[in-house]
Scaffold this active site. Sequence first.
Site, PDB file in Angstrom:
ATOM      1  CG  ASP A   1      -1.200  -5.763   5.596  1.00 30.32           C
ATOM      2  OD1 ASP A   1      -2.425  -5.606   5.454  1.00 30.32           O
ATOM      3  OD2 ASP A   1      -0.411  -4.818   5.785  1.00 30.32           O
TER       4      ASP A   1
ATOM      5  CB  THR B   1      -0.941   0.016   1.220  1.00 26.79           C
ATOM      6  OG1 THR B   1      -0.173  -0.224   2.403  1.00 26.79           O
ATOM      7  CG2 THR B   1      -2.002  -1.047   1.102  1.00 26.79           C
TER       8      THR B   1
END
Length: 576
Positions: free
Chosen positions: A388, A93
Amino acid sequence: MGRPGIILLREGTDTSQGKPQLISNINACQAVAEAVKTTLGPRGMDKLVFDGRKVTISNDGATIMALLEIAHPAAKTLVDISMSQDAEVGDGTTSVVLLASEMLKQVKEFVEAGVHPQVLIRYMRQSAKLAVETVKKLAVPFEGEKGREMLLKCAGTALNSKLIASHQDLFAPMVVEAVSGLKSDLSDLNLIAVKKVPGGEVRSSFLVKGVAFKKTFSYAGHEQMTKKFIKPKILLLNVELELKSEKENAEVRITDPDQYQSIVDAEWSVIYEKLDKCVDSGANIVLSKLPIGDLATQYFADKGLFCAGRVDVGDMVRVGKATGAVIQTSTNGIAPEVIGNCGMFEEKRIGDERFNLFTECPSVETATIVLRGGSEQFIEESHRSMHDAIMVVKRSLKSQAIVAGGGAVEMEVAKVLREESLKIEGKGQLVMQSFARALEIVPRQLADNAGYDATDVLNALRKKHFHEQDGKWFGVDIKEGGICDTYEAGVWEPSINKINSLAAAGEAACVILSIDETVRNPKSEQPGAQPQAQQGRQGGGGMSGMMGNAMDIANNGARRGKLGHGVNYMKGRGGG
């Protein structure tokens, strides 16, 4: 005589257009990247964000971008791509924001020199497409026994940059085992639950191959229940098992006091009938989404059953998936097929909480990770890290291909783009070379964040990738400094991660470059202002109100949240 001026927009409307507006948007995107760039990589720093209510400590790009509450409408594009990367892949990200910002920074000089934005967009799209194709060619497929090792390395790489990096030997196998259990439906990550229990050390965290959930609210009689069963039968209900009080507006007309008693007896007989049917089904454990009252709790305790009411919907679905039980909306006609079973059930104390654990389930398609930690902020960040890693392992299983991390794949793609750019004539050659230079931001920032000399590291990487045959997997060596073969070092990422990053960053840069005008009409936002329909009759009024609110906040209005050091709110006019 001069021709009279034609007024299209209302008095007080502010328009920003042309080259200054484009440069202003690029500056705003660079300011956003400045806020998150120090969080990149295993040696990235954390950000502490206080929103007036709670404190969040994180180095996750998507989390920080969401908490910053960025007001500039063009810069919000970077927030969107960060969120989409988090939803699609789970990791990368920060990288995607840095790449998009650096692409804009590299082509900024062409904008200032007067190159038309459409020329830049055309060659940027061409470069992004070539970059994605190159990553697909570089990707290394995996399968069979080697697959588990690959997944462990991918999970370890995802956890490397997180707060729990020093415990990846515990968490990486945990994540791989949990995701590998989702045999039939990899897309439904709700089947992997993460439960947070404050207190204890982080290495007390564990994986339950089955279902675990916190003990629900219970009535008197719960303590008398059996808390452990071997090979129990499980009944799942969406039925309320308690005596209901009369409604306030209920009216019953009786001619004899005995008739009232018959009504009360009828209510008792209804609840007892339901309870008897649950017991007759042969179930040892009864779970319900709705309340199970004190009468039912005591009744089940006397019969040697365990019950729990007000169970969370997600936990009920996971129990059903693991045990094969089917949720019933009535206690009538409970067939043996809808009863689930598992190897063992027990109520166990974890820290200050009591958990109900279903283990040795016949269909191990669910898992529960119980996280422990000293502080709330630490557990929250651990939860984000696990999310994640779970997403990365899921994507690795789907794509069945990996690439080396540490900036290696970006340098190799940059090399291919530079070679291809020499085959293009005119401005396109320069734009493609700028795109290639932008990719170097990843290894440069990794080296910077680790405290190494980024110039030396980049020069060594360029030499390896451009002049040596075996240099394609060389990236930044975070541990020792300098460069190393990151593929051999086990720094692996799913190829879909890089493909998504490059495609999203290129598209976001093109969107920013395609904006040449912003119209702001603050008067239309004031109470009693002329309605939009009347503005529309003046020709351009419809557009003047379109971005009014967004630009007013960006330039003059109430600014919420605090950005990091070096981050400024950009005004609507050229770089002002």
